[in-house]
Design a protein around this motif. Structure first.
Motif, PDB file in Angstrom:
ATOM      1  N   PHE A   1       0.826  -1.200   0.000  1.00 47.65           N
ATOM      2  CA  PHE A   1       0.000   0.000   0.000  1.00 47.65           C
ATOM      3  C   PHE A   1       0.867   1.260   0.000  1.00 47.65           C
ATOM      4  CE2 PHE A   1      -2.847   3.143   1.900  1.00 47.65           C
ATOM      5  CZ  PHE A   1      -3.975   2.930   1.145  1.00 47.65           C
ATOM      6  N   TYR A   2       1.920   1.232   0.823  1.00 47.28           N
ATOM      7  CA  TYR A   2       2.814   2.394   0.875  1.00 47.28           C
ATOM      8  C   TYR A   2       3.502   2.607  -0.464  1.00 47.28           C
ATOM      9  CZ  TYR A   2       2.598   3.774   5.752  1.00 47.28           C
ATOM     10  OH  TYR A   2       2.185   4.280   6.947  1.00 47.28           O
ATOM     11  N   VAL A   3       3.871   1.503  -1.125  1.00 51.43           N
ATOM     12  CA  VAL A   3       4.527   1.652  -2.433  1.00 51.43           C
ATOM     13  C   VAL A   3       3.599   2.363  -3.401  1.00 51.43           C
ATOM     14  CG1 VAL A   3       5.491   0.410  -4.390  1.00 51.43           C
ATOM     15  CG2 VAL A   3       5.944  -0.385  -2.078  1.00 51.43           C
ATOM     16  N   TYR A   4       2.334   1.912  -3.459  1.00 51.01           N
ATOM     17  CA  TYR A   4       1.378   2.552  -4.369  1.00 51.01           C
ATOM     18  C   TYR A   4       1.203   4.028  -4.019  1.00 51.01           C
ATOM     19  CZ  TYR A   4      -0.066  -2.266  -5.404  1.00 51.01           C
ATOM     20  OH  TYR A   4      -0.103  -3.574  -5.752  1.00 51.01           O
ATOM     21  N   LEU A   5       1.101   4.297  -2.709  1.00 54.85           N
ATOM     22  CA  LEU A   5       0.902   5.690  -2.286  1.00 54.85           C
ATOM     23  C   LEU A   5       2.060   6.565  -2.740  1.00 54.85           C
ATOM     24  CD1 LEU A   5      -0.460   5.853   1.374  1.00 54.85           C
ATOM     25  CD2 LEU A   5      -1.602   6.507  -0.718  1.00 54.85           C
ATOM     26  N   ALA A   6       3.291   6.038  -2.568  1.00 51.74           N
ATOM     27  CA  ALA A   6       4.459   6.849  -2.946  1.00 51.74           C
ATOM     28  C   ALA A   6       4.499   7.054  -4.449  1.00 51.74           C
ATOM     29  CB  ALA A   6       5.741   6.174  -2.451  1.00 51.74           C
ATOM     30  N   ILE A   7       4.147   6.007  -5.218  1.00 51.86           N
ATOM     31  CA  ILE A   7       4.109   6.173  -6.676  1.00 51.86           C
ATOM     32  C   ILE A   7       3.088   7.239  -7.037  1.00 51.86           C
ATOM     33  CG2 ILE A   7       3.480   5.052  -8.843  1.00 51.86           C
ATOM     34  CD1 ILE A   7       4.565   2.479  -7.724  1.00 51.86           C
ATOM     35  N   PHE A   8       1.927   7.153  -6.384  1.00 57.22           N
ATOM     36  CA  PHE A   8       0.904   8.147  -6.681  1.00 57.22           C
ATOM     37  C   PHE A   8       1.415   9.544  -6.368  1.00 57.22           C
ATOM     38  CE2 PHE A   8      -2.155  11.052  -4.895  1.00 57.22           C
ATOM     39  CZ  PHE A   8      -2.863  11.331  -6.037  1.00 57.22           C
ATOM     40  N   MET A   9       2.077   9.678  -5.223  1.00 58.96           N
ATOM     41  CA  MET A   9       2.515  11.014  -4.819  1.00 58.96           C
ATOM     42  C   MET A   9       3.511  11.575  -5.825  1.00 58.96           C
ATOM     43  SD  MET A   9       4.007  12.333  -1.225  1.00 58.96           S
ATOM     44  CE  MET A   9       3.125  11.033  -0.455  1.00 58.96           C
ATOM     45  N   GLY A  10       4.449  10.722  -6.265  1.00 63.53           N
ATOM     46  CA  GLY A  10       5.399  11.174  -7.276  1.00 63.53           C
ATOM     47  C   GLY A  10       4.688  11.593  -8.547  1.00 63.53           C
ATOM     48  N   ALA A  11       3.710  10.777  -8.969  1.00 64.20           N
ATOM     49  CA  ALA A  11       2.993  11.087 -10.203  1.00 64.20           C
ATOM     50  C   ALA A  11       2.214  12.385 -10.070  1.00 64.20           C
ATOM     51  CB  ALA A  11       2.057   9.938 -10.555  1.00 64.20           C
ATOM     52  N   MET A  12       1.581  12.556  -8.914  1.00 67.07           N
ATOM     53  CA  MET A  12       0.749  13.748  -8.731  1.00 67.07           C
ATOM     54  C   MET A  12       1.613  15.001  -8.675  1.00 67.07           C
ATOM     55  SD  MET A  12      -2.470  14.391  -8.492  1.00 67.07           S
ATOM     56  CE  MET A  12      -3.159  16.037  -8.507  1.00 67.07           C
ATOM     57  N   LEU A  13       2.765  14.888  -8.008  1.00 66.86           N
ATOM     58  CA  LEU A  13       3.675  16.043  -7.974  1.00 66.86           C
ATOM     59  C   LEU A  13       4.155  16.353  -9.379  1.00 66.86           C
ATOM     60  CD1 LEU A  13       5.775  15.342  -4.758  1.00 66.86           C
ATOM     61  CD2 LEU A  13       4.121  17.169  -5.123  1.00 66.86           C
ATOM     62  N   GLY A  14       4.493  15.297 -10.127  1.00 65.04           N
ATOM     63  CA  GLY A  14       4.922  15.511 -11.504  1.00 65.04           C
ATOM     64  C   GLY A  14       3.837  16.193 -12.312  1.00 65.04           C
ATOM     65  N   LEU A  15       2.591  15.772 -12.088  1.00 59.98           N
ATOM     66  CA  LEU A  15       1.479  16.348 -12.849  1.00 59.98           C
ATOM     67  C   LEU A  15       1.350  17.842 -12.598  1.00 59.98           C
ATOM     68  CD1 LEU A  15      -2.009  14.613 -12.921  1.00 59.98           C
ATOM     69  CD2 LEU A  15      -1.744  17.031 -13.230  1.00 59.98           C
ATOM     70  N   VAL A  16       1.424  18.227 -11.326  1.00 56.07           N
ATOM     71  CA  VAL A  16       1.178  19.640 -11.048  1.00 56.07           C
ATOM     72  C   VAL A  16       2.408  20.504 -11.328  1.00 56.07           C
ATOM     73  CG1 VAL A  16      -0.599  19.172  -9.364  1.00 56.07           C
ATOM     74  CG2 VAL A  16       1.737  19.459  -8.591  1.00 56.07           C
ATOM     75  N   LEU A  17       3.575  19.858 -11.480  1.00 56.08           N
ATOM     76  CA  LEU A  17       4.775  20.661 -11.752  1.00 56.08           C
ATOM     77  C   LEU A  17       5.129  20.670 -13.233  1.00 56.08           C
ATOM     78  CD1 LEU A  17       7.003  19.509  -8.771  1.00 56.08           C
ATOM     79  CD2 LEU A  17       5.887  21.712  -9.046  1.00 56.08           C
TER      80      LEU A  17
ATOM     81  N   GLU B   1      -1.653   9.891 -16.547  1.00 54.91           N
ATOM     82  CA  GLU B   1      -2.016   8.484 -16.662  1.00 54.91           C
ATOM     83  C   GLU B   1      -1.435   7.673 -15.506  1.00 54.91           C
ATOM     84  OE1 GLU B   1      -4.409   8.505 -18.348  1.00 54.91           O
ATOM     85  OE2 GLU B   1      -4.117   7.709 -20.337  1.00 54.91           O
ATOM     86  N   LEU B   2      -0.246   8.098 -15.047  1.00 54.88           N
ATOM     87  CA  LEU B   2       0.364   7.376 -13.925  1.00 54.88           C
ATOM     88  C   LEU B   2      -0.493   7.508 -12.667  1.00 54.88           C
ATOM     89  CD1 LEU B   2       2.753   5.637 -13.392  1.00 54.88           C
ATOM     90  CD2 LEU B   2       4.104   7.639 -12.855  1.00 54.88           C
ATOM     91  N   THR B   3      -1.124   8.672 -12.491  1.00 53.25           N
ATOM     92  CA  THR B   3      -2.017   8.792 -11.334  1.00 53.25           C
ATOM     93  C   THR B   3      -3.216   7.864 -11.495  1.00 53.25           C
ATOM     94  OG1 THR B   3      -3.210  10.639 -12.295  1.00 53.25           O
ATOM     95  CG2 THR B   3      -1.388  11.184 -10.842  1.00 53.25           C
ATOM     96  N   SER B   4      -3.711   7.733 -12.726  1.00 51.71           N
ATOM     97  CA  SER B   4      -4.837   6.811 -12.946  1.00 51.71           C
ATOM     98  C   SER B   4      -4.428   5.389 -12.610  1.00 51.71           C
ATOM     99  CB  SER B   4      -5.293   6.860 -14.406  1.00 51.71           C
ATOM    100  OG  SER B   4      -5.859   8.096 -14.709  1.00 51.71           O
ATOM    101  N   VAL B   5      -3.216   5.026 -13.023  1.00 54.67           N
ATOM    102  CA  VAL B   5      -2.761   3.657 -12.795  1.00 54.67           C
ATOM    103  C   VAL B   5      -2.575   3.413 -11.296  1.00 54.67           C
ATOM    104  CG1 VAL B   5      -0.873   2.055 -13.165  1.00 54.67           C
ATOM    105  CG2 VAL B   5      -1.723   3.412 -15.051  1.00 54.67           C
ATOM    106  N   SER B   6      -1.977   4.393 -10.600  1.00 59.50           N
ATOM    107  CA  SER B   6      -1.769   4.156  -9.172  1.00 59.50           C
ATOM    108  C   SER B   6      -3.106   4.170  -8.438  1.00 59.50           C
ATOM    109  CB  SER B   6      -0.781   5.161  -8.572  1.00 59.50           C
ATOM    110  OG  SER B   6      -1.097   6.463  -8.964  1.00 59.50           O
ATOM    111  N   SER B   7      -4.053   4.955  -8.935  1.00 57.75           N
ATOM    112  CA  SER B   7      -5.389   4.917  -8.335  1.00 57.75           C
ATOM    113  C   SER B   7      -6.011   3.542  -8.532  1.00 57.75           C
ATOM    114  CB  SER B   7      -6.265   5.990  -8.976  1.00 57.75           C
ATOM    115  OG  SER B   7      -7.616   5.762  -8.687  1.00 57.75           O
ATOM    116  N   TYR B   8      -5.794   2.970  -9.712  1.00 59.35           N
ATOM    117  CA  TYR B   8      -6.307   1.620  -9.986  1.00 59.35           C
ATOM    118  C   TYR B   8      -5.735   0.622  -8.985  1.00 59.35           C
ATOM    119  CZ  TYR B   8      -6.545  -2.837 -12.504  1.00 59.35           C
ATOM    120  OH  TYR B   8      -6.726  -4.147 -12.849  1.00 59.35           O
TER     121      TYR B   8
END
Lengths: 826, 157
Positions: A108-124, A136-143
């Motif tokens: 779960f933590y791995v997915y969360l960290a991937i999501f966080m990286g993706a989301m930061l990348g998205l907004v930056l 798309e990476l946020t969609s995948v980690s949400s999945y």
């Protein structure tokens, strides 16, 4: 720095697996240092941005495609980056308590960290392609997060629905972004924003905008794509609080805000967003009021607030950008807290249904206090931060760029949604903590552990203290963000209490007053029967669409791939015909080259004529052996053609291929009846003849046109000239094969090898070929091999199904191979 | 398998000759007609001749190699020589040549070695395919004894 934060977040994701070993709640505190470090990094850059600066980092990635890793930190990005990393820190803490007993916590933590990286990348991201990748990476980690409890079918369904809807919208978004970039002449977002005038005048504006809307609406759960968000509540609560309320679902809103300065002010932008946002806000609030599941209630209230944000992105006017950022922050604070508190209730009481909860206030006083404060903020009651946001929302709707009639409607809808918001907030708190106690799922319900309440406590505390003393600081934070959305500098100052009695204040008082008055009827309102017919249900429509799609493709596959090889060949040839004939028929007439037959020689004519003769012979042959041998004539003639045109290599290869494939034919056909018999009707054979002739004629025409058109100078001269100098060989053919086009050859031998593996697996690794496998599987029907009973019968191998092939199988000797093999079979 | 005295005698005689010819084809391929592909086909034609004349068991016996492995080695071998350029900072499969020619063979370079990979792959793939077909119990049920169909079936679990 920005690049480092985003990439290291993705790269360090696997350290979440530490959670498998170390003591549970403690590891959460350790892992939370990761997002905390990111938060500190952004906070350290904040002063620069707050002074109006923009931090940009560029790293070329695929410059030929205009793709660069380019991050920029401006006011809007900073606000989102602080939210993502800040709330992320709290979520990491909360997870350690929420999933304390779950063996999969590391994952779960791995997915969360991937999501966080993706989301930061998205907004930056400052490059639309880069943004799309992170999107798309946020969609995948949400999945992955929604499907975390993948042994539950509902979790799998929710994960799949979210993925299909958001990734489908993401594809539309990609096309839209590419169109937009083409119109603007750049993939950099900063340059696209600068090209606003050109973009609005471009013919690509409307299609690009509609496609981008589709991406944003699916991601931000706008009506009618909102259905995935409530189903995503199958995710563990930390993910719901983080992705499906505070951050990811705001990605669509973020992109709209990001592109706002370039694309707004057209009727298409204003009225699409107003209509979709307003509808979503109202419907979300209405459904939220009726939900029994507290996470479902919160999910629909999130849908409602996302609608309000889209509305703010659309209506225009001087105050909408400020209302938008205020809503984003307020919603993240109270909704993140409410979700985590709902998780705490679920964790302690064992149920999330309002009908099974009630009267928990005595057992869970700390949770009660925090939930009440967060719910008051959600309801927009002063002096909480939610009130400030609602004031700004009402203020913006009354000062919009909409036509007066539409503005009245929007104001009305907003007030109704505000009243509904008060009602569902009241229903949430009273349903859980007050009233008669329902039968408990657990014998001893006690308050959530302090550690579990730290994270929602921090968020709730912010909701309380921000409006009471820190509004100037918040205004300073919002200033550059508002500037990024509006596209022009402006003064931002938030106030808790209005300075004068104006229309928004009156509306707010009306909303709070009527909401408070209606709370006593909340049970009746929420239990009222739905006015909509039963079939008009997003979930049902989605399920019907999915099963329709599956049934349709299954039927199509059954029709096309029915196990008969001759059908496969027919369909393949017809498809080939369609692919080649269409452009040929469209472009060849008029452009067809005239054949030059003056240099033709007698050997060529003889060779060419022998080919169709051999083919006729193959068709007319009575015996299989005869057919195989006559087919060989075709290959021999082709080979001879190569000799005439002095291609000894090709001739040699062709001849050898011909010999070996004849042997293969014989090996396979040895057990078939020695002579052909006619099983197909005359009509079938006529149809096949037409297809075959059509293919032959088309390929001939295609080859002829391809060989005689002179669009480009042929490359053979270059090869001939360079073979010895560059390739160090005199045999041009071989130099091409192993050097100039060596990469092709590499691919070809790989394909050869894979074909061998496939054949080997198909023929050898099946029960009849290997007695040990048959024994292992305990097979009862040894006949159903890779051809199956029916397929084998069609090929004339009737080994167990009696003597269907009559005298053909029994009487004729096999042409080659095992003498008598055929008799054994028949 | 075809029990013909003439075929068997000739097949036995032809095997070394054809294999030598195939090697010859590979070595001269860079300058004269030939090359790894033709050479590989020739070599496997030589082995297939043994399969036709004596049956697959004999063919496996006289050249006891695993052709699946030969094919895999060929693909790997070919790819390895492409990597050499990569190590030297050049694009994958850029040709590298030795400066001095080897007597009797000529200039040696990665394309020549690559050709040998092709040669091995073609031998392995073609011969193994022929063997898979020739050893197929559905096609040639008498060759193996006892045939799997008559084996006692394991009771269903």
């Amino acid at each position: 720095m920005l690049t480092a934060i985003v990439l290291s977040m993705l790269a360090l994701a696997p350290i979440g697996l530490l959670a498998r070993h170390l003591p549970r709640p403690l590891i959460g505190w350790v892992l939370a240092l990761l997002p905390l470090a990111a938060f500190a990094g952004f906070a350290a850059r904040a002063p620069l941005v707050l002074e109006g600066g923009v931090l940009i980092e560029t790293l070329p990635w695929v410059p030929e495609m205009g793709l660069s890793v380019r991050f920029s930190l401006d006011g809007l990005s900073l606000l989102f980056a602080l939210l993502v990393s800040g709330i992320g820190t709290l979520i990491f803490l909360y997870t350690a308590y929420y999933l304390a007993d779950d063996p999969g916590m590391g994952r779960f933590y791995v997915y969360l960290a991937i999501f966080m990286g993706a989301m930061l990348g998205l907004v930056l991201a400052d490059n639309v392609l880069l943004l799309f990748i992170f999107w798309e990476l946020t969609s995948v980690s949400s999945y992955l997060l929604v499907g975390y409890k993948h042994d539950y079918p509902e979790a799998r369904r929710g994960a799949q629905m979210g993925l299909l809807i958001t990734v489908g919208g993401g594809l539309a978004l990609l096309v839209g972004l590419v169109l937009l970039s083409n119109a603007a002449g750049s993939f950099e977002i900063s340059e696209i924003i600068g090209a606003g005038e050109e973009l609005r005048a471009s013919p690509f504006y409307t299609p690009a905008l509609l496609l981008i809307f589709l991406g944003c609406f699916t991601k931000s759960a706008q009506f009618p794509f909102h259905i995935w968000l409530p189903n995503a509540m199958q995710a563990p609560t930390p993910a719901s609080a983080y992705l499906h309320s505070a951050t990811m679902v705001k990605a669509g809103v973020y992109l709209l805000a990001r592109l706002h300065p370039a694309l707004n002010e057209t009727p298409l932008w204003i009225y699409t967003l107003t209509a979709v946002g307003g509808t979503t806000m109202l419907i979300g609030a209405a459904i939220a009021l009726r939900k029994d599941d507290i996470k479902g209630l919160l999910a629909y209230s999130t849908v409602s607030m996302l609608g309000a944000m889209v509305l703010m992105a659309g209506i225009g006017g001087h105050d909408a950008p400020l209302a938008l950022v205020t809503l984003i922050l307020a919603h993240a604070l109270y909704k993140g807290a409410l979700f985590m508190l709902a998780g705490a209730v679920d964790h302690e009481a064992g149920t999330r249904k309002l009908s099974e909860l009630g009267g928990l206030g005595r057992e869970m006083p700390r949770t009660l206090v925090l939930t009440s404060l967060a719910a008051l903020s959600a309801a927009g009651i002063p002096p909480l931060f939610g009130f400030v946001a609602k004031e700004e929302l009402l203020h913006a709707t009354t000062h919009s760029n909409l036509a007066p009639g539409v503005e009245m409607l929007v104001v009305g809808v907003t007030v109704v949604a505000a009243v509904l918001g008060i009602l569902y907030a009241w229903r949430l708190v009273s349903g859980i903590f007050f009233g008669p106690a329902a039968p408990r799922k657990k014998a001893h319900v006690h308050d959530a552990p302090i550690g579990m309440l730290v994270a929602p406590g921090v968020l709730t505390l912010l909701s309380v203290i921000l409006p009471l003393g820190l509004l100037p600081m918040v205004s300073a934070l919002f200033q550059p963000a508002v500037m990024a959305i509006a596209g022009e500098p402006g003064e931002v100052s938030l106030h808790l209490m209005p300075s004068a009695l104006s229309l928004p204040v009156v509306l707010s008082v009306v909303a709070i007053g009527s909401g408070a008055a209606l709370t006593r009827f909340v049970k009746q309102i929420s239990a009222a029967p739905s006015p909509l017919p039963a079939w008009l249900n997003g979930d049902r429509i989605y399920d019907a669409a999915i099963s329709g799609l599956l049934n349709g493709t299954t039927a199509f596959t059954r029709a096309v791939q029915n196990g008969r090889l001759r059908n496969y060949i027919r369909y393949s040839l017809l498809a080939l015909l369609a692919v080649i004939l269409t452009p040929l028929a469209l472009f060849a007439p008029g452009n067809a080259p005239v054949p030059d037959l003056s240099n033709i020689t007698l050997p060529e004519i003889v060779t060419a004529l022998l080919v169709p003769l051999a083919i006729l012979g193959t068709i007319r042959a009575r015996s299989r052996l005869g057919a195989i041998i006559v087919t060989g004539v075709v290959g021999a003639m082709v080979s001879f053609m190569f000799v005439i045109y002095s291609g000894p290599d090709l001739a040699l290869t062709q001849l050898l291929v011909e010999v070996i494939s004849t042997v293969f034919f014989l090996l396979v056909f040895a057990v078939l009846p020695a002579s052909f018999q006619r099983l197909s009707s005359a009509a079938t054979r006529a149809r096949d003849a037409v297809i075959a002739l059509g293919i032959g004629a088309t390929m001939a025409a295609f080859t002829w046109i391809a060989a005689s058109s002179k669009l480009f100078p042929p490359i053979s001269a270059v090869f001939k000239a360079e073979a010895l100098a560059e390739g160090k060989g005199e045999n041009v053919v071989n130099v091409i094969l192993v050097d100039f086009r060596g990469f092709d050859t590499m691919g070809e031998i790989t394909v050869l090898f894979i074909a061998l593996l496939g054949t080997y697996a198909m023929l050898r690794l099946r029960p009849e070929a290997d007695p040990t496998i048959a024994k292992m599987r305990g097979k009862t029907e040894p006949d159903a091999g890779f051809l199956g009973r029916r397929g084998r019968r069609e090929m004339g191998i009737g080994s167990r199904d009696g003597h269907e092939n009559g005298q053909d199988g029994a009487g004729a000797p096999a042409p080659v191979g095992q003498p008598g093999g055929s008799q054994e079979e028949g | 398998m075809y029990e013909s005295m003439i075929l068997r005698t000739i097949a036995r005689l032809m095997l070394p000759l054809l294999l030598l010819l195939s090697l010859f084809m590979v070595v001269r391929g860079h300058h004269l007609p030939g090359g790894g592909f033709v050479g590989g086909l020739l070599a496997s034609a030589a082995i297939i001749l043994q399969i036709v004349a004596f049956g697959p068991d004999y063919a496996r016996e006289i050249i006891p190699v695993n052709y699946l492995r030969v094919a895999a080695t060929g693909v790997g071998f070919a790819a390895c020589w492409g990597l050499l350029a990569l190590v030297q900072g050049q694009p994958f499969m850029a040709a590298r040549w030795l400066d001095t020619p080897i007597p009797g063979i000529g200039k040696l370079g990665t394309p020549v070695m690559f050709d040998i990979g092709v040669y091995l792959t073609v031998i392995g793939v073609t011969t193994q395919l022929a063997l898979v077909l020739a050893e197929e119990p559905t096609l040639y049920p008498l060759r193996r004894s006892p045939p799997p169909q008559t084996e006692p079936m394991a009771p269903e679990a």
